[in-house]
Structure formats: C-alpha cells, structure tokens
Design a protein around this motif. Structure first.
Motif, PDB file in Angstrom:
ATOM      1  N   MET A 168     -36.177   9.748 -23.672  1.00 46.67           N
ATOM      2  CA  MET A 168     -35.982  10.483 -24.918  1.00 46.67           C
ATOM      3  C   MET A 168     -35.219  11.770 -24.677  1.00 46.67           C
ATOM      4  O   MET A 168     -34.599  12.316 -25.569  1.00 46.67           O
ATOM      5  CB  MET A 168     -37.364  10.760 -25.506  1.00 46.67           C
ATOM      6  CG  MET A 168     -37.428  11.133 -26.935  1.00 46.67           C
ATOM      7  SD  MET A 168     -37.399  12.897 -27.190  1.00 46.67           S
ATOM      8  CE  MET A 168     -38.320  13.488 -25.786  1.00 46.67           C
TER       9      MET A 168
ATOM     10  N   TYR B 229     -24.649   6.313 -22.017  1.00 46.66           N
ATOM     11  CA  TYR B 229     -25.659   7.130 -22.670  1.00 46.66           C
ATOM     12  C   TYR B 229     -25.849   6.680 -24.107  1.00 46.66           C
ATOM     13  O   TYR B 229     -24.905   6.236 -24.750  1.00 46.66           O
ATOM     14  CB  TYR B 229     -25.253   8.607 -22.631  1.00 46.66           C
ATOM     15  CG  TYR B 229     -25.149   9.136 -21.224  1.00 46.66           C
ATOM     16  CD1 TYR B 229     -26.253   9.693 -20.604  1.00 46.66           C
ATOM     17  CD2 TYR B 229     -23.949   9.052 -20.511  1.00 46.66           C
ATOM     18  CE1 TYR B 229     -26.175  10.172 -19.312  1.00 46.66           C
ATOM     19  CE2 TYR B 229     -23.863   9.529 -19.212  1.00 46.66           C
ATOM     20  CZ  TYR B 229     -24.983  10.089 -18.618  1.00 46.66           C
ATOM     21  OH  TYR B 229     -24.902  10.557 -17.338  1.00 46.66           O
TER      22      TYR B 229
ATOM     23  N   TYR C 133     -30.786   9.040 -24.314  1.00 45.19           N
ATOM     24  CA  TYR C 133     -31.329   8.188 -23.254  1.00 45.19           C
ATOM     25  C   TYR C 133     -30.300   7.939 -22.168  1.00 45.19           C
ATOM     26  O   TYR C 133     -29.131   7.715 -22.450  1.00 45.19           O
ATOM     27  CB  TYR C 133     -31.826   6.879 -23.851  1.00 45.19           C
ATOM     28  CG  TYR C 133     -33.035   7.091 -24.736  1.00 45.19           C
ATOM     29  CD1 TYR C 133     -34.320   6.899 -24.247  1.00 45.19           C
ATOM     30  CD2 TYR C 133     -32.895   7.523 -26.052  1.00 45.19           C
ATOM     31  CE1 TYR C 133     -35.432   7.115 -25.048  1.00 45.19           C
ATOM     32  CE2 TYR C 133     -33.999   7.754 -26.857  1.00 45.19           C
ATOM     33  CZ  TYR C 133     -35.263   7.538 -26.343  1.00 45.19           C
ATOM     34  OH  TYR C 133     -36.357   7.771 -27.137  1.00 45.19           O
TER      35      TYR C 133
ATOM     36  N   GLU D  36     -33.470   4.152 -18.591  1.00 45.34           N
ATOM     37  CA  GLU D  36     -34.502   4.412 -19.586  1.00 45.34           C
ATOM     38  C   GLU D  36     -34.547   3.286 -20.624  1.00 45.34           C
ATOM     39  O   GLU D  36     -33.622   2.485 -20.725  1.00 45.34           O
ATOM     40  CB  GLU D  36     -34.261   5.776 -20.238  1.00 45.34           C
ATOM     41  CG  GLU D  36     -34.324   6.873 -19.162  1.00 45.34           C
ATOM     42  CD  GLU D  36     -34.083   8.272 -19.707  1.00 45.34           C
ATOM     43  OE1 GLU D  36     -34.517   9.219 -19.055  1.00 45.34           O
ATOM     44  OE2 GLU D  36     -33.449   8.414 -20.765  1.00 45.34           O
TER      45      GLU D  36
ATOM     46  N   VAL E 123     -35.257   1.982 -24.594  1.00 41.94           N
ATOM     47  CA  VAL E 123     -35.306   2.351 -26.011  1.00 41.94           C
ATOM     48  C   VAL E 123     -35.832   1.206 -26.867  1.00 41.94           C
ATOM     49  O   VAL E 123     -35.756   0.046 -26.478  1.00 41.94           O
ATOM     50  CB  VAL E 123     -33.918   2.750 -26.567  1.00 41.94           C
ATOM     51  CG1 VAL E 123     -33.426   4.026 -25.926  1.00 41.94           C
ATOM     52  CG2 VAL E 123     -32.914   1.629 -26.380  1.00 41.94           C
TER      53      VAL E 123
ATOM     54  N   GLU F 109     -43.119   8.348 -23.379  1.00 43.66           N
ATOM     55  CA  GLU F 109     -42.329   8.594 -24.582  1.00 43.66           C
ATOM     56  C   GLU F 109     -43.089   9.531 -25.516  1.00 43.66           C
ATOM     57  O   GLU F 109     -42.525  10.477 -26.077  1.00 43.66           O
ATOM     58  CB  GLU F 109     -42.049   7.260 -25.290  1.00 43.66           C
ATOM     59  CG  GLU F 109     -41.110   7.342 -26.461  1.00 43.66           C
ATOM     60  CD  GLU F 109     -39.648   7.275 -26.059  1.00 43.66           C
ATOM     61  OE1 GLU F 109     -39.356   7.002 -24.875  1.00 43.66           O
ATOM     62  OE2 GLU F 109     -38.791   7.536 -26.928  1.00 43.66           O
TER      63      GLU F 109
ATOM     64  N   ARG G 132     -32.770  15.353 -15.085  1.00 46.96           N
ATOM     65  CA  ARG G 132     -32.639  13.907 -15.232  1.00 46.96           C
ATOM     66  C   ARG G 132     -31.522  13.375 -14.350  1.00 46.96           C
ATOM     67  O   ARG G 132     -31.619  12.290 -13.796  1.00 46.96           O
ATOM     68  CB  ARG G 132     -32.321  13.557 -16.685  1.00 46.96           C
ATOM     69  CG  ARG G 132     -33.472  13.831 -17.596  1.00 46.96           C
ATOM     70  CD  ARG G 132     -33.887  12.569 -18.305  1.00 46.96           C
ATOM     71  NE  ARG G 132     -35.148  12.783 -18.973  1.00 46.96           N
ATOM     72  CZ  ARG G 132     -35.564  12.096 -20.018  1.00 46.96           C
ATOM     73  NH1 ARG G 132     -34.801  11.146 -20.512  1.00 46.96           N
ATOM     74  NH2 ARG G 132     -36.731  12.346 -20.557  1.00 46.96           N
TER      75      ARG G 132
END
Lengths: 259, 259
Positions: free
Chosen positions: A1, A87, A105, A109, A111, A162, A192
């Motif tokens: 996130m 991204y 994200y 990761e 989603v 999350e 990150r």
DNA sequence: CGGCCGGTTGACTAATTTCAAGCAGGGTGG
DNA sequence: CCACCCTGCTTGAAATTAGTCAACCGGCCG
C-alpha cells in the motif's frame, strides 16, 4: 500500500535468483520457484513441491501498459494480483466522483485483497507505467491454503499488514502537516526500495505530483512547493521525478520519525 | 472500525435469540450457538456441530471496565476478540507519543486482526465503557479454519472489510472538510445501530468529543462548534452525548453522501 | 468547598487551498 | 522543421478553513 517504515523484505532475496540465472528477469513465464521476487511475494516457507502446486494455479505474464487497469471497483472479485514489475496505484472514487488514491504498490506486493469481503472489488488498480502482474485466482488459492497451513498463515499476514499500513496512512493524514507528510513519503519509498535491494538514496518517483498530493491529502501546489523547499534546503536533490536523498537524518527529523 | 455506509448486519439476527430466551443477553457464559449477535460475529454458514467446535476454543465472558485494555500495542499477538457488549476504541501512538484513534468498534465486531502480520499487536484496544468480549485464540482458530472452509472464508472477509473501512476513513480524512466529516460520522453510527436493530435516529455517542475529533482528524473545538451548528440548524438534537437525527436527508447532503 | 475534567464559545493566527500566471517538455500537424 | 498545444510542474498572492489560545460553564469527586 506504501506507507511502512519497516521492511518486509529479505536481503538475500536474490541469492536464489543468482542460482537460476537462466531465468531472465524479463522472462514473464518464469515460475514462482525461480521468481526473483523471492519471498517478498507469496511463496514463503513452502516445500518446493508445494510451490509447484501454487505455480499451477498462478496465471503469469499479464503485461500492462501505463494507464491500464488490473481491475476496477465494482468488478466481480475473482483474483488477487502480485506485481512482478512496474508500479501500480489503487484508488476509489468519492461520492462526488473524485479520485482518492489509497495506495502505491511496488514489485512483489499484492493488490486486490479488498475485494474479498463483498465478492466485488472496492477499489480500482491501475499501472503507473508499464508493468507485469501474476494473477492468483482466489478460489483455487483458498483451496490450496487448506492443504498448506503456511500459505494460509502467510496470506493472513499479508492482509494484516495491509490493515496496518492503512492505519499508518490514517495517522499521517490525521496528524502530520504537509512537510512531515512529504518527508515521510520519501523515506517510505526509500525504505521500500532498500527492501528490494535497490538504492535507498537515488530513485525515480513513479507517480506524478498530482498523484502524490492526492495520496497524501494535499494539493499539487503544496507538494511542489514543499519538494522545492526540501531541495533548496539541500535535504534532497530534485530533478523532475528523480530524487536523491542527501540528508537522511535531517529528512527523518522533518518527517518527525525519530527525535 | 466504524466508517461504513453499508450495513453488514442482518435484520433477523435476533430471531434465533428469541428462540433461546433462556439465555439472557447479560449471561456472558452463553455459547456462540445462542449468542444474540448471531451472524454479525463469526459463526456464519456453519453447521451446528461446527459451531460447537468453535465454541470450545472461544474464551467467553471477559468483562472490561471503562478504560481497561483488551490488548496493547507491542503485546504478543495470540488472539482476536469479538465484542459482545459495549464499545471499544483502537488506537496507536505516533512517533511523538500522541494518540491516534484508528477505529471505534461495536458489539459483534472483531478487533485485533492487525496483530497477525508481525505476531505483535500494532495497536491498542480499550473499552470506552464497561464491555464484554470473547477471546478467540488465533492458533486454534486457524486450525479450525483448515477443517471448515466456510469459517476461513468468513475470516478472510472480515479482514477484507477492515481494509475497506480503513480506506473509507482515508478518503474521509483526505477529501472531506470538518462539516462533512462529522455528518458522515453521525450517519455511520446511525447505520451501524440500524444494523443491530437499534434506533437509527436516537442514540448515545459512546466517545468523548475529544475522541471524536482525534478519530476524524479535527480538534475538540471544531467538533464542538460543528455539532452546535448542526443543532442550531435543527439537523440534529443534541443533549450532551445523546443525539437525535432530525433531518436525515439534509444531514446526508451535508455529508456529501448523495447528490 | 475546591479542583478537575469535559464541553462550549469567542477572537485571533497560521497553515494550506484557491486562483492565477508562467514555464518546460513532448507530441502533433501544418 | 517549426509552430502550437497540452499537460505537468512551479511560483506568487489572496482567500479560507481549521487550529490555537483563552475564558467560562457545569457536573463530579475527593
């Protein structure tokens, strides 16, 4: 996130990748076993034989151009998606039709988890630039978790994280001023990137100023002004979307992260 | 978490309760089978025999006084908690020690899911008034889900909904002004009450003005002024913590929920 | 009785938004 | 190839919203 100071990453994520150099990072057909995202994504603490099973249900290699949607709010929910490269942003529309970005994200990761509760996606996900994602059909995935407790645990953890990250965003929006928000944002991206063995100090912002402001609850103008000020104070170097963090500590102070 | 326009509740939740009137609502030893929360809480689409198994792991009847903690941030995570009666807030501390409330929870709702990812609670949960909770040891619960796919699905949905609700809070904080925030807040409470077969128009706010402001990203003064204004405009009647919604439609307009 | 806490209200202040203008880069069409 | 336009970004000045500071009220508790 996108909004976590802690790295969930593993420094040795690419050790395995090195062992498998036959699988080029741009080979989208590569299996979970060889995927360079390693444990950042789903396969965690699974036997190789389990990973093979997981592999069989994952639909790899969906390519997205900038602006393409992975899914849209109100679409029927059937899968979650792991980002392999590029991204992605997720957003919802307010009652009066305005976009509210709820997350950015990064590769590795996942989603789409907000679609589970009502069998409908509650937000939309869109590529910020060209990207590749792995689709994980949720029904089949869920069946697999019944046989692989570790996989279930991992997914619970993903969802839990999350939630935690949204809570951090809430705190930022509720308590921080413009300077603190933007400094925090930059440091988050930095962390990150580091978790993905990328540079923590030099990187390219994958989103526009407008999107940054939207996410952080600020106007474009405020974002622009604040970034300019940071540059003028030599906390960062700024060249369009390219950012170099010059004074990490001062930036941390501005973000109000330590003290 | 408190901030959903949709009701997850079921109007006939108390039908079963009526059949079991031997179990008084204040009898904290009542089993999940008889619990008047019905399907709002966990047991959903489970055979009675399954519920019995679930029953066996749930530790019922923990009573809390106002101000008591259910858990604190950084506590080891071992359970999630279903609220049986009373109201609960969850909060985290910012880097500089300020409290940020991340949610208010009503009977039938579940708190503590943000502790799963790091095996440590990431927030604290505290009773706003005397309350009773059921402790659900997560390890045992997870084992159960492996045998009961429906239970697993339900828990995924609970977590997913938590994510969705946090996203709504983010949107509120990012896009709405003071009036809209407070009107939205009142309407949300109204909807949640309705989902529990309580009055949608007359209720008592279980939190202080300060806590309301904290949650909504506003100061006490702004909350107080805005509520006073709503009362002066006869959108609501206000008597300390007692609220009556007089003009729902106008309030909806002020909240910017339709149009 | 005094003090404290929660809430309310007013006056002033400060932060961010809004409005407006201008600039640079990329792409398109003449 | 250049002119033009569009979009994204930047910067300045004015407007506005919510925050800050301060005083006051009423209820509750020691």
């Amino acid at each position: 996130m996108l909004l976590a100071t802690e790295h969930s990453g593993s420094k040795n994520a690419d050790a395995k990748a090195k062992q498998n150099e036959h699988s080029c990072p741009h080979n989208h057909a590569v299996s979970c076993l060889d995927c360079r995202m390693g444990k950042i994504c789903l396969p965690v603490a699974l036997k190789d034989s389990d990973i093979v099973e997981l592999d069989e249900i994952v639909k790899r290699g969906r390519i997205l151009q900038k602006g393409d949607h992975i899914f849209r709010a109100a679409d029927a929910f059937s899968s979650v998606y792991a980002i392999r490269s590029g991204y992605v942003k997720t957003y919802r529309l307010t009652e009066d039709g305005e976009e509210q970005i709820t997350g950015f994200y990064f590769p590795g990761e996942v989603v789409g988890m907000d679609g589970i509760s009502k069998s409908k996606h509650q937000s939309s996900a869109k590529a910020l630039e060209s990207a590749a994602v792995c689709e994980i059909p949720f029904g089949q995935f869920q069946n697999l978790t019944l046989k692989m407790p570790h996989l279930q645990t991992h997914f619970f953890q993903l969802m839990s994280q999350e939630i935690t990250e949204e809570q951090q965003l809430v705190t930022l929006l509720s308590k921080k001023n413009a300077e603190e928000r933007i400094a925090t944002f930059l440091l988050t991206i930095s962390a990150r990137n580091a978790a993905r063995s990328m540079s923590a100090t030099n990187f390219r912002l994958p989103m526009s100023r407008t999107e940054m402001g939207n996410f952080l609850g600020l106007t474009v103008e405020t974002v622009s002004r604040t970034l300019s000020r940071f540059a003028k104070q030599h906390l960062i170097d700024l060249n369009q979307k390219e950012v170099s963090i010059v004074e990490v500590e001062k930036l941390r102070l501005t973000a109000n992260l330590d003290s």
